[in-house]
Write an enzyme that holds these catalytic residues in place. Structure first.
Site, PDB file in Angstrom:
ATOM      1  CB  ALA A 207      -0.708  -0.529   1.034  1.00  0.00           C
ATOM      2  CG  ASN A 208       0.084   4.640  -2.073  1.00  0.00           C
ATOM      3  OD1 ASN A 208      -0.396   5.698  -1.698  1.00  0.00           O
ATOM      4  ND2 ASN A 208      -0.124   3.509  -2.973  1.00  0.00           N
ATOM      5  NE  ARG A 209       4.509   6.778   4.729  1.00  0.00           N
ATOM      6  CZ  ARG A 209       4.696   5.958   6.646  1.00  0.00           C
ATOM      7  NH1 ARG A 209       3.494   6.395   7.016  1.00  0.00           N
ATOM      8  NH2 ARG A 209       6.174   5.917   6.775  1.00  0.00           N
TER       9      ARG A 209
END
Ligand code: C5P
Length: 401
Positions: A207-209
């Site tokens: 995932a990412n932020r």
């Protein structure tokens, strides 16, 4: 945006704690160029002063059938209005309006007008849920009255639940929709928001932020300017008024949803932080740590934006985002050209308060053959506003070329 110029809007304010919010609604309508005629019930005076409404609206507030210079203010106001908006609307007002009881100026105006009417109910949850109120709402809706439903949230007296007046944004969006105004009226705007999640196994993802807040702000702003908005989202944030959401998780799902809408898309704003790599395969079982450290082989995801840039029609506007940590302008410029975009919104996410997870952003807008446009740190809605101002200009120049 003076897109309500020349529109006469009667704004009715009833006696509820939300009456103070009518002030903000009136201010925005006047800023958008509308001629606002305020009408107040007697009950509203317990919550808000006449002077406040008179000072902010285009005319002094009117309250009674009998005190005014005109002997028939109810027909005069109703006949000349392009729209009657009641915010907040109390249970009493809804009941009187639904049953044709004209016992004060506001109900007289509502019954005398042939203009479209929007009512924005606000009351305690118990009252909102009462069968009589729901019956009146259904009756009014069946006659073509536009209802802006109340929201869940804090109510007067420390209570909370459904019944809080809809947000100013939602009310204004409905005004634009009903009056067919707004500089994106008739346009289908598609926005992607949030970070994609690429599965590794049954429970783990890459995932990412990205929080999705910037995409949601763009969607809300586009809807408030009259656009039909589809939001392709990986996150679960409150859905802005007038926006339809397609929930996705992976880059492949996002690509499918966007490509499915592409032929009917006028403006595509690709806010989402799409993973650049995904695991080649995903196990249906959870990978056990007892099996040793797994080797996760990655492959590139499809570049959705570049794919759209390659098939873009001359009337479509394509907007990308570039989250960078160095060489902001050079990197963004090369993506603008490589992906055949009309607008690139670049942000340096290594700076405090910028981009991922924040409520604020600082961006540089890049367009082909135009000077850079810098927007210092401001809230994401403001960034959305500036972004769509540029989109509107691009649409205008495409339409005339
Ligand atoms: O090349 P880069 O990933 O930095 O480009 C960012 C822009 O491209 C963003 O608008 C993002 O939504 C889009 N993008 C995409 N598909 C990918 C990766 C990025 O559409 N696989």
């Amino acid at each position: 945006m003076a897109d309500l110029a020349g529109k006469r809007i009667v704004v009715g304010v009833c006696g509820g704690i939300a009456a103070y919010k009518a002030v903000e609604v009136i201010r925005h309508l006047v800023d958008a160029g509308a001629h606002v005629i305020p009408v107040m019930t007697k009950g509203a005076e317990h919550f808000i002063g006449r002077t406040t409404l008179s000072a902010l609206a285009s005319e002094p507030v009117q309250m009674s059938l009998w005190d005014e210079a005109s002997p028939i203010p109810h027909t005069k106001l109703g006949q000349s209005a392009d729209l009657v908006l009641v915010a907040p609307a109390t249970a009493r007002l809804l009941g009187a309006y639904a049953h044709g009881l004209s016992n004060d100026l506001m109900t007289n105006v509502l019954i005398a007008t042939r203009a479209p009417v929007i009512v924005c109910p606000a009351m305690h949850t118990e009252m909102w849920e009462h069968q009589a109120v729901q019956h009146n709402i259904a009756l009014l809706a069946s006659r073509g009255v536009h209802i802006v439903e109340p929201e869940d949230g804090r109510l007067a007296g420390g209570d909370s639940g459904k019944g809080r007046l809809a947000s100013t944004t939602a009310i204004l969006a409905r005004v634009h929709q009903v009056l067919g105004s707004g500089d994106l009226q008739g346009a289908h705007v598609v926005v992607s928001a949030g970070g994609t999640r690429e599965p590794i196994d049954a429970v783990r993802v890459i995932a990412n932020r990205s929080s999705g807040k910037q995409g949601y702000a763009v969607a809300a702003e586009a809807a408030s300017r009259g656009a039909r908005v589809s939001l392709i989202s990986t996150v679960d944030l409150p859905i802005p008024a007038g926006v339809s959401v397609i929930a996705v998780e992976t880059a492949a799902e996002m690509q499918k949803a966007i490509e499915g809408l592409w032929q009917q898309t006028d403006v595509m704003v690709m806010c989402a932080a799409v993973a650049d790599f995904r695991p080649v395969s995903c196990t249906s079982e959870k990978i056990k740590k007892e099996g040793g450290i797994p080797q996760i082989i990655l492959e590139p995801t499809p570049d959705i934006l570049a794919g759209l840039g390659a098939v873009k029609r001359s009337d479509q506007v394509l907007v990308g985002f570039a989250a960078e940590t160095s060489d902001l302008v050079a990197n963004a410029q090369s993506k603008l050209e490589r992906k055949n975009l009309d607008l690139m919104v670049a942000n340096d996410v290594s700076q405090p308060g910028v981009g991922f997870q924040h409520d604020t952003n600082a961006v540089t807008f890049l367009t082909p053959n135009q000077p850079l446009h810098l927007l210092p740190l401001s809230d994401k809605r403001n960034v959305a506003r500036a972004l769509l101002d540029i989109v509107v200009k691009i649409r205008q120049s495409k339409a005339t070329s």
